[in-house]
Design an enzyme around this catalytic site. Sequence first.
Site, PDB file in Angstrom:
ATOM      1  N   LYS A 180       0.837  -1.208   0.000  1.00  0.00           N
ATOM      2  CA  LYS A 180       0.000   0.000   0.000  1.00  0.00           C
ATOM      3  C   LYS A 180       0.873   1.260   0.000  1.00  0.00           C
ATOM      4  O   LYS A 180       0.631   2.196  -0.768  1.00  0.00           O
ATOM      5  CB  LYS A 180      -0.894   0.005   1.254  1.00  0.00           C
ATOM      6  CG  LYS A 180      -1.514   1.352   1.565  1.00  0.00           C
ATOM      7  CD  LYS A 180      -2.269   1.344   2.870  1.00  0.00           C
ATOM      8  CE  LYS A 180      -1.468   1.524   4.116  1.00  0.00           C
ATOM      9  NZ  LYS A 180      -1.176   2.900   4.534  1.00  0.00           N
ATOM     10  N   CYS A 224      -4.889  12.816  14.100  1.00  0.00           N
ATOM     11  CA  CYS A 224      -4.634  11.433  13.706  1.00  0.00           C
ATOM     12  C   CYS A 224      -4.549  10.580  14.965  1.00  0.00           C
ATOM     13  O   CYS A 224      -4.049  11.035  15.989  1.00  0.00           O
ATOM     14  CB  CYS A 224      -3.319  11.379  12.936  1.00  0.00           C
ATOM     15  SG  CYS A 224      -2.894   9.728  12.417  1.00  0.00           S
ATOM     16  N   ARG A 256       0.858  14.533  13.406  1.00  0.00           N
ATOM     17  CA  ARG A 256       1.633  14.178  12.208  1.00  0.00           C
ATOM     18  C   ARG A 256       1.724  15.394  11.306  1.00  0.00           C
ATOM     19  O   ARG A 256       1.019  15.509  10.309  1.00  0.00           O
ATOM     20  CB  ARG A 256       0.975  13.000  11.481  1.00  0.00           C
ATOM     21  CG  ARG A 256       1.067  11.726  12.285  1.00  0.00           C
ATOM     22  CD  ARG A 256       0.333  10.601  11.625  1.00  0.00           C
ATOM     23  NE  ARG A 256       0.998  10.092  10.430  1.00  0.00           N
ATOM     24  CZ  ARG A 256       0.473   9.161   9.644  1.00  0.00           C
ATOM     25  NH1 ARG A 256      -0.709   8.656   9.906  1.00  0.00           N
ATOM     26  NH2 ARG A 256       1.128   8.744   8.581  1.00  0.00           N
ATOM     27  N   ASP A 302       4.991   0.293  12.007  1.00  0.00           N
ATOM     28  CA  ASP A 302       3.751  -0.328  11.502  1.00  0.00           C
ATOM     29  C   ASP A 302       3.600  -1.783  11.948  1.00  0.00           C
ATOM     30  O   ASP A 302       2.585  -2.413  11.660  1.00  0.00           O
ATOM     31  CB  ASP A 302       3.689  -0.237   9.969  1.00  0.00           C
ATOM     32  CG  ASP A 302       3.483   1.194   9.499  1.00  0.00           C
ATOM     33  OD1 ASP A 302       3.091   2.036  10.314  1.00  0.00           O
ATOM     34  OD2 ASP A 302       3.711   1.457   8.297  1.00  0.00           O
ATOM     35  N   ARG A 318      -8.464  -0.304   4.979  1.00  0.00           N
ATOM     36  CA  ARG A 318      -7.616   0.702   4.337  1.00  0.00           C
ATOM     37  C   ARG A 318      -6.313   0.093   3.848  1.00  0.00           C
ATOM     38  O   ARG A 318      -5.704   0.604   2.909  1.00  0.00           O
ATOM     39  CB  ARG A 318      -7.306   1.826   5.321  1.00  0.00           C
ATOM     40  CG  ARG A 318      -8.519   2.610   5.704  1.00  0.00           C
ATOM     41  CD  ARG A 318      -8.156   3.726   6.614  1.00  0.00           C
ATOM     42  NE  ARG A 318      -7.070   4.501   6.028  1.00  0.00           N
ATOM     43  CZ  ARG A 318      -6.417   5.458   6.643  1.00  0.00           C
ATOM     44  NH1 ARG A 318      -6.731   5.773   7.868  1.00  0.00           N
ATOM     45  NH2 ARG A 318      -5.466   6.120   6.046  1.00  0.00           N
TER      46      ARG A 318
HETATM   47  N1  EPU Z   1       7.306  14.308  10.820  1.00  0.00           N
HETATM   48  C1  EPU Z   1       7.441  15.638  11.128  1.00  0.00           C
HETATM   49  N2  EPU Z   1       7.259  16.544  10.133  1.00  0.00           N
HETATM   50  C2  EPU Z   1       6.948  16.186   8.869  1.00  0.00           C
HETATM   51  C3  EPU Z   1       6.811  14.820   8.556  1.00  0.00           C
HETATM   52  C4  EPU Z   1       6.996  13.895   9.572  1.00  0.00           C
HETATM   53  O1  EPU Z   1       7.723  15.986  12.267  1.00  0.00           O
HETATM   54  O2  EPU Z   1       6.788  17.058   8.012  1.00  0.00           O
HETATM   55  C5  EPU Z   1       7.513  13.294  11.876  1.00  0.00           C
HETATM   56  C6  EPU Z   1       6.225  12.515  12.172  1.00  0.00           C
HETATM   57  O3  EPU Z   1       5.381  13.202  13.061  1.00  0.00           O
HETATM   58  C7  EPU Z   1       6.759  11.238  12.750  1.00  0.00           C
HETATM   59  C8  EPU Z   1       8.068  11.045  11.952  1.00  0.00           C
HETATM   60  O4  EPU Z   1       8.388  12.306  11.404  1.00  0.00           O
HETATM   61  O5  EPU Z   1       7.061  11.391  14.101  1.00  0.00           O
HETATM   62  C9  EPU Z   1       8.002  10.037  10.835  1.00  0.00           C
HETATM   63  O6  EPU Z   1       6.834  10.233  10.070  1.00  0.00           O
HETATM   64  P1  EPU Z   1       6.796   9.987   8.503  1.00  0.00           P
HETATM   65  O7  EPU Z   1       6.645  11.307   7.836  1.00  0.00           O
HETATM   66  O8  EPU Z   1       7.926   9.132   8.096  1.00  0.00           O
HETATM   67  O9  EPU Z   1       5.432   9.185   8.346  1.00  0.00           O
HETATM   68  P2  EPU Z   1       4.467   9.293   7.101  1.00  0.00           P
HETATM   69  O10 EPU Z   1       5.252   9.532   5.892  1.00  0.00           O
HETATM   70  O11 EPU Z   1       3.351  10.205   7.425  1.00  0.00           O
HETATM   71  C10 EPU Z   1       4.595   6.771   6.457  1.00  0.00           C
HETATM   72  C11 EPU Z   1       3.623   5.645   6.278  1.00  0.00           C
HETATM   73  C12 EPU Z   1       3.085   5.237   7.639  1.00  0.00           C
HETATM   74  C13 EPU Z   1       4.269   4.788   8.494  1.00  0.00           C
HETATM   75  C14 EPU Z   1       5.307   5.918   8.588  1.00  0.00           C
HETATM   76  C15 EPU Z   1       6.561   5.517   9.321  1.00  0.00           C
HETATM   77  C16 EPU Z   1       2.710   6.056   4.083  1.00  0.00           C
HETATM   78  C17 EPU Z   1       1.558   6.443   3.241  1.00  0.00           C
HETATM   79  N3  EPU Z   1       2.539   6.090   5.419  1.00  0.00           N
HETATM   80  O12 EPU Z   1       3.869   7.828   7.068  1.00  0.00           O
HETATM   81  O13 EPU Z   1       2.220   4.131   7.424  1.00  0.00           O
HETATM   82  O14 EPU Z   1       3.834   4.470   9.797  1.00  0.00           O
HETATM   83  O15 EPU Z   1       5.673   6.339   7.262  1.00  0.00           O
HETATM   84  O16 EPU Z   1       7.156   4.424   8.740  1.00  0.00           O
HETATM   85  O17 EPU Z   1       3.759   5.693   3.579  1.00  0.00           O
HETATM   86  C18 EPU Z   1       0.407   2.742   7.893  1.00  0.00           C
HETATM   87  O18 EPU Z   1       0.621   2.172   6.803  1.00  0.00           O
HETATM   88  O19 EPU Z   1      -0.397   2.269   8.751  1.00  0.00           O
HETATM   89  C19 EPU Z   1       1.114   3.964   8.213  1.00  0.00           C
HETATM   90  C20 EPU Z   1       0.719   4.792   9.183  1.00  0.00           C
END
Ligand code: EPU
Length: 421
Positions: free
Chosen positions: A22, A116, A121, A304, A396
Amino acid sequence: MDEILINGGKRLCGDVRISGAKNSALPILASTILGGGECIITNVPRVVDVLTMGKLLGILGVKVSHEGNRAVIHAGTIESTEAPYDLVKTMRASVLVLGPLLARWGEAKVSLPGGCAIGSRPINLHLAGLAKLGADISIDQGYVTAKAARLKGGRIYCDTPTVTGTENLMMAASLAEGTTVLENAAKEPEIVDLADFLVKRGARIHGAGTDVITVEGVRELHGGDHEVIPDRIEAGTYLAAAAITRGDVTATHCRPNHLEAVLMKLREAGAEIQEEKDSVRLTMPKNLRGTDVRTLPFPGFPTDMQAQMAALMSLAEGTSVVTETVFESRFMHVEELRRMGADIRVEGNRLVVTGCKKLTGAPVMASDLRASAGLIVAGLAAEGTTQIQRVYHLDRGYERIEEKLGVLGAYIRRRPAGASH
Ligand code: EPU
């Protein structure tokens, strides 16, 4: 709303075919915006988030047709550059259209995602990175608007590695003028998969999968074909389910090298694991043993898989400490696991899990996708019936989960909530 009923205690045995990832399919679909040619994507999981991304692309004017696990996409023209609140609030990954829309069409207006269940996030790093590439960013009435006639390459340092942030910036930089260097980039396999697809379409990207990614911008991307990589979290979830039921399960069509941290922890917990080129077999010759887990960005143990591991540890011998370092409050499953008899204490960002002799089925509430997966794992081993409500979270991200578990021998079924049979 549907609910899932599990009569636990059945040993899972057999093969389970792992679907496409996904979290790879979502950025790959969003990236089709970057060029006008036809893109044919295979191994696309038919899960609700992917359908939501298809709907969002449709609203933007992109032609999308899904047939089974194949999607054919054509982003010749655009009708809108706005990702509306109604869609973004149902799926945060909608933010992945921000970089591609801005880079190709000079502007993007994307609703800010809001609250969330797994903690705050923010998308500040996506926005700071785009600003470094020359975008003019403003936030008004819950929407972020980004504008730039043409993005210009630059040096971006991410304070923390962010998966979708890295993807957004890599996509945006692909069409920027000049070279972008992305430092402290996330290294997840899904980023490498996206980069592979972009490169097939003419992008110039080096270093995906390491923490420094270099992107030399090009004028436009063409179409291309791509097969989405297997879902490492889905594979890990079935292996955890096999371990908790002392089963004998082979996850097929997966990539063991994307699962190393998870496999190491399952081995520490007493599992015997055989890795082949594209499959993993798990058996449980020994008792389940407690093991400590710390979530980290890839190649560390994935956040995850934290809920599924907490469920597993709740039936293991001894005490395990599960530390969550990626998200600030991803423990919503804990209260529900306690209702099933688990002995889990929350101490800040750590769970202290004391293994118990048995779990008992109970009505429980899913709060997010992976929390639901944790409850499924627990339910498969619990005595009696576990009734998991709010199953839409599960839909999802898991393709045909009750069918796949059923084939492995689980007593599991879905019914509309409130039905009595
Ligand atoms: N963060 C920030 N600022 C930002 C972006 C992220 O502070 O602008 C912080 C977040 O709050 C968090 C950390 O950085 O503490 C890592 O978050 P990340 O941005 O890597 O998460 P994401 O990109 O929103 C993706 C996956 C998630 C998975 C995370 C971590 C997708 C669509 N989602 O989320 O997947 O948990 O990376 O590996 O790729 C799931 O599939 O259930 C899911 C939540």
